[in-house]
Each structure stands twice: as structure tokens, then as C-alpha cells.
Write an enzyme that holds these catalytic residues in place. Structure first.
Site, PDB file in Angstrom:
ATOM      1  N   LYS A 138     -40.962 -61.026 105.943  1.00  0.00           N
ATOM      2  CA  LYS A 138     -42.047 -61.396 105.026  1.00  0.00           C
ATOM      3  C   LYS A 138     -43.405 -61.296 105.748  1.00  0.00           C
ATOM      4  O   LYS A 138     -44.403 -60.897 105.151  1.00  0.00           O
ATOM      5  CB  LYS A 138     -41.836 -62.807 104.475  1.00  0.00           C
ATOM      6  CG  LYS A 138     -40.595 -62.984 103.622  1.00  0.00           C
ATOM      7  CD  LYS A 138     -40.529 -62.053 102.431  1.00  0.00           C
ATOM      8  CE  LYS A 138     -41.044 -62.665 101.170  1.00  0.00           C
ATOM      9  NZ  LYS A 138     -40.785 -61.797  99.983  1.00  0.00           N
TER      10      LYS A 138
ATOM     11  N   ALA B  15     -39.623 -58.775  94.312  1.00  0.00           N
ATOM     12  CA  ALA B  15     -38.296 -58.310  94.753  1.00  0.00           C
ATOM     13  C   ALA B  15     -38.161 -58.460  96.261  1.00  0.00           C
ATOM     14  O   ALA B  15     -39.029 -58.045  97.025  1.00  0.00           O
ATOM     15  CB  ALA B  15     -38.093 -56.848  94.362  1.00  0.00           C
TER      16      ALA B  15
ATOM     17  N   TYR C  94     -35.608 -63.287 107.992  1.00  0.00           N
ATOM     18  CA  TYR C  94     -36.289 -63.335 106.682  1.00  0.00           C
ATOM     19  C   TYR C  94     -37.785 -63.614 106.850  1.00  0.00           C
ATOM     20  O   TYR C  94     -38.626 -62.921 106.259  1.00  0.00           O
ATOM     21  CB  TYR C  94     -35.626 -64.395 105.792  1.00  0.00           C
ATOM     22  CG  TYR C  94     -36.415 -64.741 104.542  1.00  0.00           C
ATOM     23  CD1 TYR C  94     -36.491 -63.852 103.471  1.00  0.00           C
ATOM     24  CD2 TYR C  94     -37.077 -65.970 104.434  1.00  0.00           C
ATOM     25  CE1 TYR C  94     -37.215 -64.177 102.327  1.00  0.00           C
ATOM     26  CE2 TYR C  94     -37.802 -66.295 103.293  1.00  0.00           C
ATOM     27  CZ  TYR C  94     -37.867 -65.397 102.246  1.00  0.00           C
ATOM     28  OH  TYR C  94     -38.587 -65.730 101.125  1.00  0.00           O
TER      29      TYR C  94
ATOM     30  N   VAL D  46     -32.788 -78.164  95.672  1.00  0.00           N
ATOM     31  CA  VAL D  46     -32.766 -78.756  94.326  1.00  0.00           C
ATOM     32  C   VAL D  46     -31.682 -78.082  93.476  1.00  0.00           C
ATOM     33  O   VAL D  46     -30.896 -78.763  92.800  1.00  0.00           O
ATOM     34  CB  VAL D  46     -34.153 -78.646  93.651  1.00  0.00           C
ATOM     35  CG1 VAL D  46     -34.079 -79.091  92.198  1.00  0.00           C
ATOM     36  CG2 VAL D  46     -35.184 -79.480  94.409  1.00  0.00           C
TER      37      VAL D  46
HETATM   38  N1  LIG Z   1     -37.791 -69.502  95.483  1.00  0.00           N
HETATM   39  C1  LIG Z   1     -38.470 -69.950  96.542  1.00  0.00           C
HETATM   40  O1  LIG Z   1     -38.424 -71.154  96.870  1.00  0.00           O
HETATM   41  C2  LIG Z   1     -39.321 -68.996  97.343  1.00  0.00           C
HETATM   42  C3  LIG Z   1     -40.010 -69.497  98.466  1.00  0.00           C
HETATM   43  C4  LIG Z   1     -40.781 -68.624  99.226  1.00  0.00           C
HETATM   44  C5  LIG Z   1     -40.903 -67.289  98.853  1.00  0.00           C
HETATM   45  N2  LIG Z   1     -40.223 -66.823  97.784  1.00  0.00           N
HETATM   46  C6  LIG Z   1     -40.362 -65.382  97.443  1.00  0.00           C
HETATM   47  O2  LIG Z   1     -40.576 -65.240  96.036  1.00  0.00           O
HETATM   48  C7  LIG Z   1     -39.981 -64.021  95.590  1.00  0.00           C
HETATM   49  C8  LIG Z   1     -39.066 -64.308  94.404  1.00  0.00           C
HETATM   50  O3  LIG Z   1     -38.080 -65.257  94.814  1.00  0.00           O
HETATM   51  P1  LIG Z   1     -36.978 -65.844  93.810  1.00  0.00           P
HETATM   52  O4  LIG Z   1     -36.740 -67.242  94.224  1.00  0.00           O
HETATM   53  O5  LIG Z   1     -37.311 -65.523  92.405  1.00  0.00           O
HETATM   54  O6  LIG Z   1     -35.709 -64.986  94.311  1.00  0.00           O
HETATM   55  P2  LIG Z   1     -34.536 -64.314  93.479  1.00  0.00           P
HETATM   56  O7  LIG Z   1     -33.507 -63.886  94.470  1.00  0.00           O
HETATM   57  O8  LIG Z   1     -34.120 -65.211  92.355  1.00  0.00           O
HETATM   58  O9  LIG Z   1     -35.249 -63.036  92.846  1.00  0.00           O
HETATM   59  C9  LIG Z   1     -35.414 -61.827  93.551  1.00  0.00           C
HETATM   60  C10 LIG Z   1     -35.147 -60.706  92.567  1.00  0.00           C
HETATM   61  O10 LIG Z   1     -35.326 -59.469  93.256  1.00  0.00           O
HETATM   62  C11 LIG Z   1     -34.276 -58.592  92.885  1.00  0.00           C
HETATM   63  N3  LIG Z   1     -34.088 -57.629  93.967  1.00  0.00           N
HETATM   64  C12 LIG Z   1     -33.578 -57.890  95.216  1.00  0.00           C
HETATM   65  N4  LIG Z   1     -33.558 -56.763  95.931  1.00  0.00           N
HETATM   66  C13 LIG Z   1     -34.090 -55.778  95.144  1.00  0.00           C
HETATM   67  C14 LIG Z   1     -34.330 -54.394  95.337  1.00  0.00           C
HETATM   68  N5  LIG Z   1     -34.000 -53.785  96.489  1.00  0.00           N
HETATM   69  N6  LIG Z   1     -34.877 -53.687  94.315  1.00  0.00           N
HETATM   70  C15 LIG Z   1     -35.186 -54.293  93.131  1.00  0.00           C
HETATM   71  N7  LIG Z   1     -34.975 -55.608  92.904  1.00  0.00           N
HETATM   72  C16 LIG Z   1     -34.426 -56.337  93.898  1.00  0.00           C
HETATM   73  C17 LIG Z   1     -33.084 -59.500  92.661  1.00  0.00           C
HETATM   74  O11 LIG Z   1     -32.079 -58.923  91.826  1.00  0.00           O
HETATM   75  C18 LIG Z   1     -33.732 -60.724  92.027  1.00  0.00           C
HETATM   76  O12 LIG Z   1     -33.741 -60.627  90.600  1.00  0.00           O
HETATM   77  C19 LIG Z   1     -39.260 -63.420  96.790  1.00  0.00           C
HETATM   78  O13 LIG Z   1     -40.079 -62.425  97.356  1.00  0.00           O
HETATM   79  C20 LIG Z   1     -39.111 -64.587  97.753  1.00  0.00           C
HETATM   80  O14 LIG Z   1     -39.069 -64.161  99.098  1.00  0.00           O
HETATM   81  C21 LIG Z   1     -39.437 -67.632  97.014  1.00  0.00           C
END
Ligand SMILES: NC(=O)c1ccc[n+]([C@@H]2O[C@H](COP(=O)([O-])OP(=O)(O)OC[C@H]3O[C@@H](n4cnc5c(N)ncnc54)[C@H](O)[C@@H]3O)[C@@H](O)[C@H]2O)c1
Length: 307
Positions: free
Chosen positions: A144, A73, A140, A182
Site C-alpha cells: 500500500k 481493488a 500488505y 467487528v
Molecule cells: N476495510 C478496512 O478496514 C480497510 C482499512 C484500510 C484500507 N482499506 C482499503 O480499502 C480498499 C477496499 O477494502 P474493502 O474492505 O472493501 O476490501 P474488500 O476485500 O471487501 O474489497 C476489495 C474488492 O476488490 C476486488 N479485487 C481484489 N483483487 C482484484 C483484482 N485483481 N482486480 C479487480 N478486483 C479485485 C475484490 O473482489 C473485492 O470486491 C482496499 O484497497 C483496502 O486495502 C480497507
């Protein structure tokens, strides 16, 4: 064994949760559905809790009987974090702090934390790796990095095994809501619109398929050690090369591209070195870009058909 996945309804969570279930974990998801939605989990056999990681009462319910937490999250929107750093800080840093304090109060000490590579390291000569000094250039990345700091301190002070996995650019099915390149390109292709590229398209990124990434997360759960590991494909790919692969995948549909002036502040070249994760976890991202894009496009088409 029970695992809590925070943010489990998001892009990565919706791919990870079925794999955890298939591997025999009892899975509980805590998500406030601000970006993801419980429908993304399909026929989910585990428990879903609608709640916020900043809310101690929700954490109390979500952590009951849990052995390990996979913490996904976050407020993941980089550009929005520049416009509203306070919100990003509140969700990512305060939320993670409350989660880890609630874990500590219950004696839960196993945590796998979703972190990020490029956004933490900033503008550096690639390949990006774990020994580089972090220089985030957007809030951001800073939030992190702060959470990586909390993980390190909770390991040092309270005996946590807290592993931060730094993800590269993840792509794959269930990413319809994402702002990543993508997902944005496939949405436009599905709508018959030209792709918009800022700059000459020779900027380079590391695109990792979500199945490979989830394999790395699963290995990270079993690892039970603290530290930081980079999870990407390890392969540099230019945006023009990505578009060329997409052309093959969506053929006979034709892709038009509009090139606009480069955006200031955008990192030109970044990809990551995954050799530490290979050595520590046996991580082996072996999905080719062609295969990963084909699977992603197939999903985008079913999504478009409303399935
Ligand atoms: N997708 C990428 O390319 C990528 C790259 C680097 C890091 N990340 C990290 O991976 C993790 C997941 O990313 P993702 O792509 O699935 O993002 P996403 O936005 O699809 O998923 C994040 C989820 O967290 C939930 N959320 C947000 N705030 C919240 C809160 N306060 N309480 C409870 N739930 C909450 C959202 O509803 C969502 O379902 C994140 O921590 C992100 O920073 C993702």
C-alpha cells in the site's frame, strides 16, 4: 460525470457505489469478484465489468469515457500477505501500476486511492498521522505504501491529482466476508459462539463507521488535489470497550468472551489523528460507536436470514 470504482463489489465499494449514484455520478464497477460479488451491489443502476485490474484489456474497457477513478481493488488480507507476498505485490502494486498507466494513456488524471493508516505506519506512538515516517511490518502495508509512492510520482511527473486516503479499521453493513474484528465478532455472536480475544482486550484501535468513511471518500473526489490524508474516527477504543458496546447492541443475547495469550507482532495501541482531513475536506466522522454497531448488527441479522 462518470466514475470508475475498482473493487466496487467489496465491503467499502458496496457502501460507496449507491452513494455515488445518488449524488448523480454515472458509476462503473470493475471487480474480479475474488472477495466481493456483484450481488453485493443490489439494484445497481450502473455498469458492472467482471475483470482484473492487472489485465490491460479489462482496463481498456473499464476506463472508456471515465472522468475519475476511485481505486479500492486490492488484496486486503494482511496475514495472507505474509504467507504469500508475491500475490499481494502483484495485485496491489502491479495492478495499481497498470491502472495508472492505462489512465495516463487515456488522459484520465483524477484518482482517489484507498490506502491504509496502521499497516503503513507500523508500531508507533499514537495518534498516527500523515507526518510520521512509515515503517510497515507486513507485506500488505509495504504494497500500500508503494502505491502511495506511485500516486506521488504520477502527480509529480504526469499531472495527476492522486489523493491517497489512509483508512483506519472500517466497520459497517456489507462486511460479512471481512476478517476485521467487528465483522468477526458479529459472525460469532450470530452463531452463538464465544468471542475470541488475544491478550487482555486492552489493545486499542480506531473503528470508523463505513458511512463516515464514504463521506470522506466523496469529499476526496471533489478535492482534486494530491497527497495523503488519514480517515478514521479519531477515537481510541479498546477491544473490551468494543465488546461492552456490542453487549448493549445485541441484548438480551448474551456474549461470552474467551481470552487467549496475546499474539506476537500485534500492535498494542493505534488510533489516528484526522485533523488534516477535517481541515482539507471538511471530513466529520460523527457516527457514535453505539449507533454504528447497531446499524451493523441490524444488517448482519438480515444477512443471516438470507435477505
Ligand atoms: N476495510 C478496512 O478496514 C480497510 C482499512 C484500510 C484500507 N482499506 C482499503 O480499502 C480498499 C477496499 O477494502 P474493502 O474492505 O472493501 O476490501 P474488500 O476485500 O471487501 O474489497 C476489495 C474488492 O476488490 C476486488 N479485487 C481484489 N483483487 C482484484 C483484482 N485483481 N482486480 C479487480 N478486483 C479485485 C475484490 O473482489 C473485492 O470486491 C482496499 O484497497 C483496502 O486495502 C480497507
Amino acid at each position: 460525470m462518470r466514475v470508475l470504482v475498482t473493487g466496487g463489489c467489496g465491503f467499502i465499494g458496496a457502501n460507496l457505489v449507491p452513494r455515488l449514484t445518488a449524488a448523480g455520478w454515472q458509476v462503473r464497477v470493475l471487480d474480479n469478484e475474488i472477495m466481493g460479488h456483484r450481488d453485493h451491489l443490489g439494484d445497481f443502476a450502473g455498469e458492472f465489468i467482471a475483470g482484473d485490474i492487472r489485465d490491460p484489456a479489462a482496463l481498456d474497457v473499464a476506463l472508456d469515457g471515465v472522468d475519475v477513478v476511485v481505486h479500492l481493488a486490492a488484496d486486503t488480507r494482511v496475514i495472507e500477505s505474509i504467507a504469500d507476498p508475491a500475490f499481494n505485490f502483484d495485485v496491489n502494486v502491479v495492478g495499481s501500476f497498470r491502472l495508472m498507466e492505462a489512465m495516463r494513456a487515456r488522459g484520465i488524471r483524477r484518482l482517489v486511492n484507498a490506502s491504509t493508516g496502521g499497516a503503513i505506519i507500523g508500531d508507533a506512538t499514537p495518534p498516527v498521522h500523515e507526518a510520521m515516517v512509515p515503517n510497515p511490518i507486513a507485506p500488505y502495508g509495504a504494497t500500500k505504501l508503494a502505491v502511495e509512492g506511485l500516486c506521488s510520482a504520477w502527480s509529480g511527473s504526469y499531472g495527476f491529482s492522486a489523493l491517497s486516503l489512509r483508512f483506519a479499521n472500517v466497520y459497517g453493513p456489507r462486511s460479512f466476508h471481512k476478517g476485521s474484528v467487528v465483522a468477526a465478532f458479529f459472525r460469532r455472536i450470530a452463531d452463538g459462539l464465544p468471542l475470541i480475544v488475544h491478550g487482555d482486550g486492552e489493545q486499542v484501535r480506531d473503528f470508523v463507521f463505513v458511512d463516515d468513511l464514504c463521506d470522506g471518500i466523496m469529499r476526496g473526489i471533489d478535492y482534486e488535489r494530491s497527497g495523503v490524508l488519514q480517515l478514521g474516527s479519531g477515537v481510541p477504543v479498546s477491544v473490551n470497550a468494543l465488546i461492552a458496546e456490542m453487549r448493549s447492541v445485541v441484548a438480551p443475547q448474551v456474549i461470552e468472551v474467551e481470552y487467549l495469550p496475546a499474539r506476537t507482532g500485534e500492535i498494542e495501541r493505534t488510533w489516528c489523528d484526522v485533523s488534516r482531513a477535517r481541515a482539507a475536506l471538511g471530513y466529520a466522522p460523527d457516527t457514535s460507536l453505539a449507533s454504528g454497531l447497531a446499524q451493523t448488527w441490524a444488517w448482519f441479522q438480515t444477512r443471516r436470514a438470507g435477505n
